[in-house]
Design a protein around this motif. Sequence first.
Motif, PDB file in Angstrom:
ATOM      1  N   HIS A 370       0.610  -1.049  -0.183  1.00  0.00           N
ATOM      2  CA  HIS A 370      -0.061   0.161   0.172  1.00  0.00           C
ATOM      3  C   HIS A 370       0.935   1.261  -0.030  1.00  0.00           C
ATOM      4  O   HIS A 370       0.291   2.385  -0.225  1.00  0.00           O
ATOM      5  N   ILE A 371       2.025   0.972   0.236  1.00  0.00           N
ATOM      6  CA  ILE A 371       3.072   2.048   0.368  1.00  0.00           C
ATOM      7  C   ILE A 371       4.251   1.474  -0.300  1.00  0.00           C
ATOM      8  O   ILE A 371       4.505   0.354  -0.074  1.00  0.00           O
ATOM      9  N   ALA A 372       5.204   2.454  -0.686  1.00  0.00           N
ATOM     10  CA  ALA A 372       6.351   2.002  -1.528  1.00  0.00           C
ATOM     11  C   ALA A 372       7.577   1.616  -0.543  1.00  0.00           C
ATOM     12  O   ALA A 372       7.590   2.045   0.620  1.00  0.00           O
ATOM     13  N   SER A 373       8.165   0.429  -0.947  1.00  0.00           N
ATOM     14  CA  SER A 373       9.296   0.004  -0.048  1.00  0.00           C
ATOM     15  C   SER A 373      10.445   1.283  -0.139  1.00  0.00           C
ATOM     16  O   SER A 373      11.128   1.259  -1.453  1.00  0.00           O
ATOM     17  N   ALA A 374      10.786   1.765   0.825  1.00  0.00           N
ATOM     18  CA  ALA A 374      11.894   2.668   0.714  1.00  0.00           C
ATOM     19  C   ALA A 374      13.289   2.392   1.400  1.00  0.00           C
ATOM     20  O   ALA A 374      13.381   1.627   2.424  1.00  0.00           O
ATOM     21  N   ALA A 375      14.601   2.356   0.537  1.00  0.00           N
ATOM     22  CA  ALA A 375      15.690   2.500   0.926  1.00  0.00           C
ATOM     23  C   ALA A 375      16.449   3.771   1.505  1.00  0.00           C
ATOM     24  O   ALA A 375      16.330   4.718   0.749  1.00  0.00           O
ATOM     25  N   CYS A 376      17.112   4.088   2.619  1.00  0.00           N
ATOM     26  CA  CYS A 376      17.359   5.188   2.943  1.00  0.00           C
ATOM     27  C   CYS A 376      19.090   5.045   3.274  1.00  0.00           C
ATOM     28  O   CYS A 376      19.477   4.148   3.739  1.00  0.00           O
ATOM     29  N   ALA A 377      19.643   6.386   2.964  1.00  0.00           N
ATOM     30  CA  ALA A 377      21.019   6.307   3.123  1.00  0.00           C
ATOM     31  C   ALA A 377      21.239   7.877   3.183  1.00  0.00           C
ATOM     32  O   ALA A 377      20.654   8.729   2.996  1.00  0.00           O
ATOM     33  N   GLU A 378      22.385   8.046   4.119  1.00  0.00           N
ATOM     34  CA  GLU A 378      22.841   9.279   4.388  1.00  0.00           C
ATOM     35  C   GLU A 378      24.289   9.490   3.743  1.00  0.00           C
ATOM     36  O   GLU A 378      25.249   8.728   3.935  1.00  0.00           O
ATOM     37  N   ILE A 379      24.453  10.464   3.011  1.00  0.00           N
ATOM     38  CA  ILE A 379      25.768  10.904   2.178  1.00  0.00           C
ATOM     39  C   ILE A 379      26.510  11.903   2.813  1.00  0.00           C
ATOM     40  O   ILE A 379      26.250  13.046   2.977  1.00  0.00           O
ATOM     41  N   ARG A 380      27.631  11.576   3.467  1.00  0.00           N
ATOM     42  CA  ARG A 380      28.507  12.597   4.137  1.00  0.00           C
ATOM     43  C   ARG A 380      29.425  12.907   3.113  1.00  0.00           C
ATOM     44  O   ARG A 380      30.357  12.667   2.485  1.00  0.00           O
ATOM     45  N   VAL A 381      29.389  14.427   2.904  1.00  0.00           N
ATOM     46  CA  VAL A 381      30.112  15.193   2.003  1.00  0.00           C
ATOM     47  C   VAL A 381      31.121  16.246   2.762  1.00  0.00           C
ATOM     48  O   VAL A 381      30.699  16.884   3.636  1.00  0.00           O
ATOM     49  N   PRO A 382      32.394  16.294   2.406  1.00  0.00           N
ATOM     50  CA  PRO A 382      33.351  16.981   3.070  1.00  0.00           C
ATOM     51  C   PRO A 382      33.083  18.410   2.869  1.00  0.00           C
ATOM     52  O   PRO A 382      32.764  18.685   1.456  1.00  0.00           O
ATOM     53  N   LEU A 383      33.211  19.473   3.580  1.00  0.00           N
ATOM     54  CA  LEU A 383      33.410  20.827   3.080  1.00  0.00           C
ATOM     55  C   LEU A 383      34.654  21.177   2.408  1.00  0.00           C
ATOM     56  O   LEU A 383      35.724  20.752   2.838  1.00  0.00           O
ATOM     57  N   PRO A 384      34.502  22.013   1.150  1.00  0.00           N
ATOM     58  CA  PRO A 384      35.756  22.423   0.364  1.00  0.00           C
ATOM     59  C   PRO A 384      36.438  23.138   1.426  1.00  0.00           C
ATOM     60  O   PRO A 384      36.231  23.830   2.485  1.00  0.00           O
ATOM     61  N   ASP A 385      37.725  23.205   1.344  1.00  0.00           N
ATOM     62  CA  ASP A 385      38.920  24.010   2.101  1.00  0.00           C
ATOM     63  C   ASP A 385      38.418  25.220   2.461  1.00  0.00           C
ATOM     64  O   ASP A 385      38.283  25.763   3.686  1.00  0.00           O
ATOM     65  N   ARG A 386      38.149  25.915   1.698  1.00  0.00           N
ATOM     66  CA  ARG A 386      37.679  27.468   1.800  1.00  0.00           C
ATOM     67  C   ARG A 386      36.454  27.587   2.778  1.00  0.00           C
ATOM     68  O   ARG A 386      36.352  28.289   3.510  1.00  0.00           O
ATOM     69  N   GLU A 387      35.429  26.745   2.525  1.00  0.00           N
ATOM     70  CA  GLU A 387      34.375  26.908   3.281  1.00  0.00           C
ATOM     71  C   GLU A 387      34.573  26.140   4.776  1.00  0.00           C
ATOM     72  O   GLU A 387      34.052  26.714   5.711  1.00  0.00           O
ATOM     73  N   TYR A 547      12.914   1.379   9.660  1.00  0.00           N
ATOM     74  CA  TYR A 547      13.680   1.718   8.618  1.00  0.00           C
ATOM     75  C   TYR A 547      15.209   1.463   9.235  1.00  0.00           C
ATOM     76  O   TYR A 547      15.742   1.924  10.181  1.00  0.00           O
ATOM     77  N   ARG A 548      16.169   1.451   8.288  1.00  0.00           N
ATOM     78  CA  ARG A 548      17.609   1.568   8.713  1.00  0.00           C
ATOM     79  C   ARG A 548      18.566   2.428   7.698  1.00  0.00           C
ATOM     80  O   ARG A 548      18.265   2.372   6.247  1.00  0.00           O
ATOM     81  N   TYR A 549      19.160   3.139   8.281  1.00  0.00           N
ATOM     82  CA  TYR A 549      20.099   4.082   7.591  1.00  0.00           C
ATOM     83  C   TYR A 549      21.614   3.620   7.164  1.00  0.00           C
ATOM     84  O   TYR A 549      22.175   3.243   8.299  1.00  0.00           O
ATOM     85  N   GLY A 550      21.834   3.467   5.828  1.00  0.00           N
ATOM     86  CA  GLY A 550      23.365   3.309   5.547  1.00  0.00           C
ATOM     87  C   GLY A 550      23.950   4.530   5.589  1.00  0.00           C
ATOM     88  O   GLY A 550      23.399   5.751   5.247  1.00  0.00           O
ATOM     89  N   ILE A 551      25.301   4.457   5.655  1.00  0.00           N
ATOM     90  CA  ILE A 551      26.191   5.873   5.543  1.00  0.00           C
ATOM     91  C   ILE A 551      27.168   5.480   4.688  1.00  0.00           C
ATOM     92  O   ILE A 551      27.944   4.773   4.675  1.00  0.00           O
ATOM     93  N   ARG A 552      27.248   6.657   3.643  1.00  0.00           N
ATOM     94  CA  ARG A 552      28.594   6.809   2.720  1.00  0.00           C
ATOM     95  C   ARG A 552      29.103   7.789   2.540  1.00  0.00           C
ATOM     96  O   ARG A 552      28.543   9.092   2.827  1.00  0.00           O
ATOM     97  N   ARG A 553      30.339   7.861   2.550  1.00  0.00           N
ATOM     98  CA  ARG A 553      31.200   9.029   2.286  1.00  0.00           C
ATOM     99  C   ARG A 553      31.256   9.296   0.854  1.00  0.00           C
ATOM    100  O   ARG A 553      31.489   8.520  -0.165  1.00  0.00           O
ATOM    101  N   TRP A 554      31.380  10.691   0.494  1.00  0.00           N
ATOM    102  CA  TRP A 554      31.443  11.245  -0.880  1.00  0.00           C
ATOM    103  C   TRP A 554      32.887  11.721  -1.195  1.00  0.00           C
ATOM    104  O   TRP A 554      33.485  12.275  -0.256  1.00  0.00           O
ATOM    105  N   PRO A 555      33.465  11.547  -2.225  1.00  0.00           N
ATOM    106  CA  PRO A 555      33.065  10.675  -3.303  1.00  0.00           C
ATOM    107  C   PRO A 555      32.817   9.113  -3.097  1.00  0.00           C
ATOM    108  O   PRO A 555      33.895   8.512  -2.420  1.00  0.00           O
TER     109      PRO A 555
END
Length: 585
Positions: A370-387, A547-555
């Motif tokens: 009755h609702i969609a099956s969702a996969a959840c992920a957190e994407i961790r992106v570093p701040l560029p040096d200047r920021e 729900y379970r969250y996976g965590i991935r680093r960028w890139p």
Amino acid sequence: MNHLEPKPLIVQSDFTVLLDDRLPDSNAAREALAKFADLTKRPGDMHTYRITPLSIWNAASSGMSAVEMIGQLRAYSRYEVPSKVTSGIRDMAGRYGKLTLVHGDEGLRLAGDEALLREIAAEPSVNPYVGQDLPGGPLKVKPESRGLLKQELMRLGYPVLDKAGYRPGEALDIALRERTLGGFEFRMRDYQERAVDLFYREGSAEGGSGVLVLPCGAGKTIVGIAAMARLGCDTLILTSNATSVSQWKRELLDKTTLEDRHVGEYAAKAKQVRPVTIATYQMLTGRRQKDEQYRHMNLFGERNWGLIIYDEVHLLPAPVFRMTADLQATRRLGLTATLIREDGREEDVFSLIGPKRFDLPWRMLEYRRHIASAACAEIRVPLPDRELERYERAKPREQVRIAAENTAKIAAVKELLRRHEGKPALVIGQYLSQLGRMAEELQAPVLTGELPHPEREELYATFKRGEIPVLVVSKVANFAVDLPDAAVAIQVSGSYGSRQEEAQRIGRILRPKAGDNSAWYYTVVSDGTKEIEYARKRQLFLLEQGYRYGIRRWPFDASPEASSPLNEPIPALRRQAAPAAEALP
């Protein structure tokens, strides 16, 4: 249950419960615990719940007994459940219904145990609302104090069972259609009928007020409309925004026998007061000066309403609470996907709108497609040096904004969209400047609160037709926006650690989908910043739903250490025991 493994719960004498998420029975224990406890934090694999009087009373109001609550704790507890906890649950559950509001020939009365009534009558905070005919008898209650008394008794630890009944309101000839105006067969789902039954309670004095908790995409509007048809009376519907007003009207005309002349929109351009009137919370609480009266609150008295529906009841503003305290003789229905309020006023929802009558697990609806099956992920992106340099020099509030508007998030979002090419996608954020840059980079339209309502409606319609593959949206899309085909949501910024917002945003993609019925939900955060902690808080609600969250680093092509908890493989991210989508294909 696997008896060879340690049991997943550790129940502590301070009414906190630790759930070890690594164990095989953790999902079953989570589902049992969520009925009468609240998830408060999740450091790593050990999640912390707290049993509170309100969580017990909500469970009791939906029919769960103290014996059942204690039995669930004992079934999943690694050690013996402390006697302080078992006796506390019995005491709190036993208080629900000890005091009852009734209405008879002698007027409104508060009934209950004689000793308890004497104790209540002696409370200075209760004195303005009650009197006594005879020593030891029920307490007289001033009709206009019905709501205020319930609020105060709730604060004192005695939730009142309100059996005083309701006025019928003006009769309205309304019925559900067997076929919609478009010619489609219309039939309510079994859980929708069950929700209405539990609210209505066969017309009993106890029925007619309460909150129904259903996941986004479960058809809360249909449930509200069915309650209207069951009661057959003039109805005031309060909702979160103008888009939702239009959606309610469309559904009413499509699925009931009501005609356009019966349904009014109480909005800025036209203030139509009709047998069914739909208004927004913002409209009711709008005023030019802080010290002036709320000009539109008189809408509550414009007709003899027999029912008031509070859509997205977790958003109910304080002034509407105050008005609702005076409307306890009118039936009240709260609809929501989550009872979590950012202002902590869940007890006022219980007292003034009513207790939780029905709470449908998200997982059950997903399993039944009755609702969609969702996969959840957190994407961790570093701040560029200047920021990063700016972030480290900035004050705390400025750091939040810098982390949210991390320009490196744009590349991560582009890659996520590339991997889900062909799937309708929403990019959701908090800050207009960030959304403007994101829209420019993605060559996608941006929808914010500044956009006039007709233009918003046109954008929604174009997205639904598949003419726009990606829509960048602000927080105006958090609530009551019907975008059934959206399959991917990428949030790039949000309202700090708002669990409420997290629940609403994932709701944008949970409508059932053709084919594999899959959806993907991503949160893009700046690594090493305050956003990480906010993300943990936001995810509490969804973890409670399974729900379970996976965590991935960028890139994504980095080669992290295999043992790091930050690198759970995205394809494994799914809700257990239900078909789910792969994330990051």
